[in-house]
Write a protein that holds these residues in place. Structure first.
Motif: not given
Ligand code: NAP
Length: 283
Positions: A3-4, A152, A249, A254, A6, A225, A154
């Protein structure tokens, strides 16, 4: 898949820079946004929170008043202090740090705060405004989560959001904010029968429970997310969230870390609310 992140610290920094600029602009018009923080008793966690709030005011150029009162303070005395702050024109936001001592009725105290200065967004008028889509102060933690989704890019419209937790300060307002952005929202709580069946359908999951590992990788749809509001201690005494970060993750698209995720956003949104209160007064 990894995951990216935040990053709540980075986003907070960015938002606080904007707050500082707007504070400077208001000051040029002779108005300094002011926050009053009232702490009753000597709860160590509360002492840290109020210090951080006062420091955030200093960092963004706002005026702050910190009142600390002994646990022996009566509710009538506290209500008198709130009333004084309601009438003080240098104060645009009033925050009574929770929890209050057991001999006080917290809801009665919150209702004594003028809705125009309710920067925590806990007053029933603020809750009603959020529910009906009218302008008002949004509770800082879920408001911070919304800013994270915005950061992000979204698009919530048509997405399925699952909120775990239904408290008045996080879960319920979170659900309302997501609904306002046209997500389809499911609220889960301690009596939810099959939490995993719910979360597996979610494009967005907000965990606001206060228990470690409430959300594990097998409960998350790939790419979802995941916003982790929880603040808990692990076996080593380190701060951790509700989400099993290491495994989730690998599945999520995200994810917010703990620490450094939703936590810093809460105080940042308090600064935003206080600033906006002052801007409304100046308009
Ligand atoms: P809360 O008032 O205790 O609410 C917890 C919610 O979780 C309740 O609705 C409860 O359900 C639900 N719940 C409990 N066990 C569950 C389970 N096994 N499965 C599903 N739901 C369950 O807590 P809160 O004030 O909302 O805070 C939640 C967490 O966020 C805490 O860790 C708190 O420290 C943290 N927090 C962080 C920030 C921040 O700035 N990062 C700010 C506020 C809070 P019932 O309603 O059925 O009891």
């Amino acid at each position: 898949m990894t995951a990216q992140l935040i990053d709540g610290n980075a986003l907070s920094k960015q938002l606080r820079t904007d707050v500082s600029a707007r504070v400077t602009a208001l000051k040029a018009r002779g108005i300094t946004p002011g926050l009053a923080v009232i702490l009753v008793g000597d709860n160590p966690a509360s002492q840290v929170y109020v210090r951080n709030k006062v420091k955030a005011c200093e960092d963004t150029g706002m005026h702050s008043v910190l009142e600390t009162w002994p646990v022996t303070m009566t509710e009538a005395e506290l209500l008198a202090r709130v009333d004084a702050m309601n009438r003080d024109p240098s104060i645009h936001g009033i925050l009574v740090q929770l929890p209050l001592p057991a001999h006080m009725n917290a809801q009665r105290v919150i209702e004594a705060i003028s809705p125009e200065k309710d920067v925590d967004g806990f007053h029933i008028a603020s809750a009603g405004a959020l529910m009906t889509g009218l302008p008002g102060f949004w509770p800082c933690t879920p408001y911070g989560c919304m800013k994270m989704l915005e950061s992000i890019g979204y698009e919530l419209k048509g997405k399925h959001a699952v909120v775990i937790g239904r408290s008045n300060i996080v879960g319920k307002p979170m659900a309302m904010m997501l609904l306002q952005q046209n997500a389809t929202v499911t609220i889960c709580h301690s009596a939810t029968k099959d939490l995993k069946a719910m979360t597996l359908q979610a494009d967005v999951i907000v965990a606001a429970v206060g228990k470690r590992n409430v959300l594990t990788a097998d409960m998350v749809k790939p790419g979802a997310v995941v916003l982790d509001v929880g603040m808990n201690r692990n076996d080593e005494g380190k701060l951790c969230g509700d989400v099993d970060f290491a495994s989730v993750k690998e599945v999520a698209g995200w994810i917010t870390p703990v620490p450094g995720g939703v936590g810093p956003m809460t105080i940042t949104m308090l600064m935003v609310n206080t600033l906006e209160s002052a801007e409304r007064r100046a308009a």
